[in-house]
Design an enzyme around this catalytic site. Structure first.
Site, short mmCIF file in Angstrom:
data_model
loop_
_atom_site.label_atom_id
_atom_site.label_comp_id
_atom_site.label_asym_id
_atom_site.label_seq_id
_atom_site.Cartn_x
_atom_site.Cartn_y
_atom_site.Cartn_z
N ASP A 157 -5.13 2.61 8.88
CA ASP A 157 -4.00 3.35 8.33
C ASP A 157 -2.68 2.69 8.75
O ASP A 157 -2.31 2.74 9.92
CB ASP A 157 -4.07 4.80 8.87
CG ASP A 157 -2.98 5.69 8.27
OD1 ASP A 157 -2.32 5.27 7.32
OD2 ASP A 157 -2.82 6.82 8.78
N ASP A 360 1.64 1.90 2.32
CA ASP A 360 0.64 2.68 3.06
C ASP A 360 -0.77 2.35 2.57
O ASP A 360 -1.02 2.32 1.37
CB ASP A 360 0.94 4.18 2.88
CG ASP A 360 -0.01 5.06 3.68
OD1 ASP A 360 -0.54 4.60 4.71
OD2 ASP A 360 -0.25 6.20 3.25
#
Ligand SMILES: *[C@@H]1O[C@H](CO)[C@@H](O)[C@H](O)[C@H]1NC(C)=O
Length: 482
Positions: A157, A360
């Site tokens: 992440d 992201d």
């Protein structure tokens, strides 16, 4: 020869007046058309039933490379155990989760925004079964923790910092995971972090929540949108990445974990904060990493740590700074989108200003400001007008029934980033296949013009995405993986 070329162009032009479809067909053979449109075999946009490993360009020269695979599909180990009856999430569940993820990112970036206040309204729009292990569209890598080392499958992440894994004795709750749950009592290198330590203090800015304290032990709290969190002891442990070993790696040992993490053991946080894995491994890898996300879940990608051996065809855009209420956000990777080009046509989307966007790896669909999105969508619809439309799906409002087609002609979409860095998206970064009868444009609109944008994982597919965190640049290279 020249005469022939110009007369055939004239013929094309005349036929354009006569028949729009014929025009498109004839123009396909011209070089301009070829560079502005992709002819794509529709079946290539869906995963195959068996896993194919992508080769990594220059893998023998690279520093430390981990295989990346999609959480679901034939390349996933965490998805293999068919005896455990975790049902694969539907795409609509994945997209609902995506919306929560976006809301929580935006709330962290801009705590007083309208979005934050409307978090609860939005909850009603999209169906999601809270607390259930739905899994998601996330990508996974394996790292080793403890002595002797235990291998853990973690979601990688770039939109968060803290690395955590579920830990025995799971005082409050652990969700089901594929790997055995990490047990600190069986590792000789585990230790708790004290409440008075500097690292405990730094948790506030890494997680957005102030840490707790339980009999001298620092307690972290990490929340990802609604009903999705990990709480536990902040700890130190030996970390192993391929053959590299790091003593005293700070991570969360989760004692109360709930949410949409599939069967993975937790999250590996690749953000910019001093507590992220990138900062903690800086002495070895120099805050430099890159990855490639595969086009479908039946192919693998990779995550490379360190600069050595990366290809030289990468173009770099500077990271942007983002300030909200006088505080700059130290976790996220911001970049600027200057413009979007679709099928050779530059859209008048950001005439006044550039558009600040977080890149992201765990948001699936790219989010644009509402106006910019509608301009892109309208142009896409024009260019796709020969295909029969299909109903929208969740947050996606532009879909086509391609069941009658073997090939589809998609307009090339080029994102222009700050510094005039032009990045052509792969076909798998333009549309998402729900089924053959519903293939949708893989972009969505934010609720408000002022919401920060997100450059999501679908649009990053097949690109080598390079993070030069120390230097302040984000790079994109073509054809990183299949
Ligand atoms: C870490 O702290 C917790 C809570 O105080 C305690 O229960 C546990 O035994 C400690 N573990 C070690 C290895 O010190």
């Amino acid at each position: 020869m020249k005469l022939l070329a110009s007369s055939s162009l004239l013929l094309i032009l005349i036929s354009c007046f006569l028949n729009k479809i014929f025009c498109l067909e004839s123009m396909k053979s011209t070089p301009a058309f070829r560079s502005h449109f992709h002819a794509v075999e529709v079946s290539s946009l869906s995963p195959a039933s068996v896993c194919t490993s992508s080769s990594v360009i220059g893998s023998n020269k690279r520093q430390s490379t981990l295989e990346v695979h999609h959480m679901h599909g034939p390349c996933s180990q965490v998805d293999q155990d068919k005896t455990k009856s975790t049902t694969k999430p539907s795409l609509s569940e994945i997209l609902a989760k995506d919306q929560f993820k976006v809301k929580s990112l935006q709330a962290r970036v801009n705590p007083s925004s309208t979005t934050t206040n409307n978090l609860n309204d939005k909850k009603r729009d999209l169906p999601v079964q809270s607390g259930q292990s739905l899994g998601s569209g996330d990508y996974i890598v394996n790292i080793g923790l403890g002595t002797p080392k235990r291998m853990l499958s973690l979601i990688f992440d770039t939109g968060s910092d803290l690395t955590w894994t579920q830990c025995e004795p799971c005082i409050r709750s652990c969700y089901r995971q594929q790997d055995p749950i990490f047990d600190p009592t069986t590792s000789t290198t585990y230790s708790n972090v004290s409440c008075s330590s500097n690292e405990c203090f730094e948790l506030s800015s890494a997680t957005g929540k102030s840490p707790g304290c339980a009999s001298e032990t620092c307690v972290y709290r990490m929340q990802y949108g609604d009903d999705c969190f990990s709480v536990g002891f902040f700890s130190k442990e030996r970390l192993t990445i391929t053959n590299d070993v790091f003593q005293d790696f700070f991570f969360g040992c989760g004692q109360n974990n709930q949410g949409l993490f599939g069967n993975t053991a937790g999250i590996i946080g690749l953000g910019r904060h001093p507590l992220s894995i990138i900062s903690q491994t800086a002495p070895k890898y120099g805050k430099y990493f890159s990855y490639c996300l595969p086009s479908t879940s039946s192919q693998t990608g990779y995550l490379t740590l360190g600069k050595i051996g990366l290809p030289n065809n990468v173009k770099f855009t500077p990271f942007a700074t983002y300030n909200s209420q006088g505080k700059s956000s130290i976790s996220f990777y911001f970049i600027e989108i200057v413009s979007i080009i679709i099928g050779g046509r530059q859209l008048p989307v950001f005439t006044q200003s550039t558009f600040k966007t977080i890149i992201d790896s765990t948001t699936v669909i790219t989010r644009l400001p509402p106006k910019a999105y509608s301009i892109l969508r309208d142009e896409f619809r024009k260019m796709m007008s020969k295909y029969p439309t299909a109903p929208g799906y969740s947050i996606l409002d532009t879909c086509y029934d391609l069941s009658g087609y073997r090939y589809v002609t998609l307009p090339v979409i080029t994102i222009v980033f700050g510094g005039n860095v032009r990045v052509d998206l792969a076909p798998s970064g333009i549309v998402i296949v729900i089924s053959r009868t519903r293939v949708c444009l893989a972009f969505a609109a934010n609720d408000y013009e002022s919401d920060v944008g997100i450059f999501g994982s679908t649009q990053q597919k097949t690109l080598e995405v390079v993070y030069d965190v120390g230097g302040g640049y984000l790079g994109f290279g073509p054809f990183g993986c299949k």
